[in-house]
Design an enzyme around this catalytic site. Structure first.
Site, PDB file in Angstrom:
ATOM      1  N   ASN A  11      -4.965   6.069  -7.329  1.00 18.21           N
ATOM      2  CA  ASN A  11      -5.511   7.430  -7.339  1.00 18.21           C
ATOM      3  C   ASN A  11      -4.492   8.449  -7.846  1.00 18.21           C
ATOM      4  OD1 ASN A  11      -4.046   7.072  -4.959  1.00 18.21           O
ATOM      5  ND2 ASN A  11      -5.325   8.455  -3.763  1.00 18.21           N
TER       6      ASN A  11
ATOM      7  N   HIS B 153     -10.420   0.062   0.702  1.00 18.78           N
ATOM      8  CA  HIS B 153     -10.371   1.256   1.550  1.00 18.78           C
ATOM      9  C   HIS B 153     -11.784   1.407   2.108  1.00 18.78           C
ATOM     10  CE1 HIS B 153      -9.405   5.694   2.264  1.00 18.78           C
ATOM     11  NE2 HIS B 153     -10.734   5.686   2.322  1.00 18.78           N
TER      12      HIS B 153
ATOM     13  N   ASN C 119      -5.883   9.277   6.879  1.00 20.45           N
ATOM     14  CA  ASN C 119      -7.190   8.660   6.705  1.00 20.45           C
ATOM     15  C   ASN C 119      -7.022   7.156   6.482  1.00 20.45           C
ATOM     16  OD1 ASN C 119      -9.932   8.360   6.332  1.00 20.45           O
ATOM     17  ND2 ASN C 119      -9.924   9.067   4.224  1.00 20.45           N
TER      18      ASN C 119
ATOM     19  N   ASP D 147       0.869   2.675   3.779  1.00 18.00           N
ATOM     20  CA  ASP D 147       0.001   3.720   3.225  1.00 18.00           C
ATOM     21  C   ASP D 147       0.824   4.997   3.010  1.00 18.00           C
ATOM     22  OD1 ASP D 147      -2.148   5.099   2.227  1.00 18.00           O
ATOM     23  OD2 ASP D 147      -3.217   5.295   4.128  1.00 18.00           O
TER      24      ASP D 147
ATOM     25  N   HIS E 167       0.825  -1.213   0.000  1.00 16.51           N
ATOM     26  CA  HIS E 167       0.000   0.000   0.000  1.00 16.51           C
ATOM     27  C   HIS E 167       0.857   1.260   0.000  1.00 16.51           C
ATOM     28  CE1 HIS E 167      -3.909   1.846   1.863  1.00 16.51           C
ATOM     29  NE2 HIS E 167      -3.356   2.650   0.977  1.00 16.51           N
TER      30      HIS E 167
END
Length: 424
Positions: free
Chosen positions: A94, A179, A278, A305, A60
């Site tokens: 993204n 997610h 987040n 992340d 990730h």
């Protein structure tokens, strides 16, 4: 090229091995693993007192390339990965444009191959343009080189569209990385809902934001037979849901990020957006439950992340700065300092959660130090004590709450396919 790694503590989860021995690498492959290997080699590494693990795998990361390269690009991200001990990373979709086409997949594969510092595996978007309406051509994307699908950065809120994608992913044996965030429950929240959000006078994000979608995704995985991986779990109930799902035989795995087991909302010091990620830093009870879940092997994977932003973006306050912190260059140290050194997990569990288990999620034959395996190897000095300094990062992103944090554990060497890509 030949490499001889001497006297390291070899941690190989695929063999349940934790033993001091030598490793001999030739032509990019682990040829021999034994005590007292006496062979000539082009490079001899003294690993006395060090952990020798399969090359670390991060499921990730956000490399921001294409389209947002002022935050990070494949070259700087790869340098950060190599310095952090990672030989394989999975980059989330993204980007701009999102990873929803063969062209974008090919761009990432080709550029990362050209850089040659880590294996960069693109994660394909679940829906076109990540708009949540029409699923991508998962089969064609798989042929082009994606390792999984995800809508990371948000959830696919239309359950019918998501179920269709999960059915297709199950047919193609492509993992689904989830997610979990009900966008309708966020309501402008920026940190965990609780005493700290009240104290700082900002809107909070409740645990239900994550838990509602985590439960939905687990139910859809049960119905569709998809292989589900829950990203960046942050709540106590997510641990319980994963435990129950596994007991039912649902194909689900879960990851925890170092920031979620190293800090809780109590640790936020004022209106500092380096504490904004987040999902957010949760309560102490949530953090302790995540640690217990890792200790008990309910939670399978440690992922970063890694989410770099520019200094200008993160200079804004909690309400206006983007979510996310960097993690590739702090993950090893935070895991050693806050889990291994405190006795919550063993060094062998660390190797499993940072290499072997991520490989299993991907259906990859990496993540092992077996003889005959590709020589992706990470060598770590677990007792090296130092202070995290963002100015020493290879990443363009310096956004982390751990700057100035005293830690143990330093990556000494990263070996990718038999080639030293990071070393003293």
């Amino acid at each position: 090229m030949t490499i001889l790694i001497k006297n390291g503590r070899v941690l190989n989860p695929s063999e349940n091995m934790d033993k001091v021995m030598d490793i001999y690498v030739e032509d990019g492959v682990i040829k021999e693993k034994a005590e007292g290997i006496n062979k000539n080699a082009d490079k001899v590494i003294d690993a006395d007192g060090c952990y020798v693990m399969p090359g670390l795998i991060d499921l990730h990361v956000h490399f921001r390339d294409p389209g947002l390269t002022y935050k990070e690009d494949i070259e700087t991200g790869s340098r950060a990965a190599a310095k952090g001990g990672f030989t394989t990373v999975c980059c989330m979709p993204n980007t701009k444009p999102p990873i929803d086409s063969v062209e974008t997949v090919k761009y990432i594969v080709d550029k990362s191959s050209e850089v040659g510092l880590t294996n960069v595996l693109p994660v394909g978007a679940v829906t076109m343009q990540m708009a949540g309406k029409e699923i991508t051509d998962i089969e064609t994307l798989k042929e082009a080189g994606i390792c999984a699908i995800s809508e990371d950065g948000k959830s696919v809120m239309n359950s019918g569209v998501y179920r269709k994608a999960m059915k297709e992913a199950a047919r193609l044996n492509v993992p689904v990385m989830a997610h979990c965030e009900d966008i309708n429950l966020v309501e402008g929240g920026v940190i965990n809902l609780g005493d700290k959000s009240d104290e700082l006078g900002v809107k909070g994000i409740s645990n239900a934001v994550e838990d509602v979608i985590a439960m939905r995704d687990i139910m859809l995985a049960r119905e569709t037979g998809a292989t589900l991986h829950l990203c960046h779990c942050s709540t106590k109930d997510s641990v319980e849901m994963v435990r129950r799902a596994k007991a039912e035989g649902i194909k689900v795995t879960a990851e925890v990020c170092p920031h979620h087991f190293s800090m809780c909302s109590d640790d936020i010091t004022g209106n500092d957006s380096n504490f904004k990620m987040n999902p957010p830093l949760r309560s102490r009870e949530d953090m302790e439950t995540l640690i217990k879940g890792l200790s008990d092997d309910i939670m399978d994977v440690i992922s970063t992340d890694h989410a770099p932003h520019s200094a200008e973006e993160k200079a804004k306050d909690l309400e206006h700065a983007p979510f996310g912190i960097v993690g590739l260059e702090t993950s090893v140290a935070l895991t050693l300092t806050n889990l291994v050194k405190k006795g919550y997990i063993t060094p062998l569990q660390m190797a499993a959660k940072m290499s072997y288990n991520p490989a299993q999620v991907l259906g990859s034959d990496r993540g092992t130090l077996n003889e005959g395996a590709v020589a992706d190897i990470t060598i770590i000095n677990p007792d090296k004590e130092y202070t995290i300094d963002v100015n020493a990062f290879e990443s363009k992103g310096k956004n982390t709450p751990f700057d100035g944090y005293k830690v143990f554990g330093e990556v000494k060497y990263t070996v990718l396919g038999g080639k030293v890509v990071y070393g003293e």
